[in-house]
Write a protein that holds these residues in place. Structure first.
Motif, mmCIF file in Angstrom:
data_model
loop_
_atom_site.group_PDB
_atom_site.id
_atom_site.type_symbol
_atom_site.label_atom_id
_atom_site.label_comp_id
_atom_site.label_asym_id
_atom_site.label_seq_id
_atom_site.Cartn_x
_atom_site.Cartn_y
_atom_site.Cartn_z
ATOM 1 N N TRP A 74 -7.926 5.495 -1.342
ATOM 2 C CA TRP A 74 -8.994 6.469 -1.596
ATOM 3 C C TRP A 74 -10.061 5.869 -2.499
ATOM 4 O O TRP A 74 -11.244 5.994 -2.245
ATOM 5 N N ARG B 239 -4.518 13.700 8.492
ATOM 6 C CA ARG B 239 -5.770 13.690 7.746
ATOM 7 C C ARG B 239 -5.805 14.860 6.766
ATOM 8 O O ARG B 239 -6.183 14.710 5.613
ATOM 9 N N SER C 215 -11.638 6.542 4.441
ATOM 10 C CA SER C 215 -11.675 7.957 4.813
ATOM 11 C C SER C 215 -10.257 8.514 4.885
ATOM 12 O O SER C 215 -9.274 7.770 4.966
#
Length: 70
Positions: free
Chosen positions: A18, A37, A23
Motif C-alpha cells: 500500500w 479488492r 492499488s
C-alpha cells in the motif's frame, strides 16, 4: 464461503504494498488466497493506512472556445 485470514505476514505485506502505491486490486492479486479488492480496502481503512499520496492525474488541457458566428 470463508474469508481470508489476516495473518501478521499478510498485514505486513499489505502495509508495504500500500505504501509503495499499489492499488487494492494489485495487492489482492499479490496476496492471493481468497483476498479480494474489497477486503484489502476494508483492512486498509481499519488500519488507518489511507493517508498516502494520490496517484498523479494527467494534466487537464483546456482549449479556447471557438468563435460563434452571429
Amino acid at each position: 464461503m470463508t474469508a481470508a485470514s489476516w495473518t501478521e505476514d499478510r498485514v505486513g505485506a499489505l502495509k508495504k504494498l500500500w505504501l509503495e502505491g499499489q492499488s487494492a486490486s494489485q495487492i489482492a492479486k499479490t496476496l492471493g488466497g481468497g483476498v479480494t479488492r474489497n477486503a484489502v480496502i476494508g483492512k486498509v481503512h481499519r488500519l488507518g493506512l489511507s493517508g498516502r499520496a494520490a496517484p498523479s492525474q494527467p494534466a487537464r488541457t483546456t482549449f479556447p472556445r471557438a468563435a460563434t458566428r452571429p
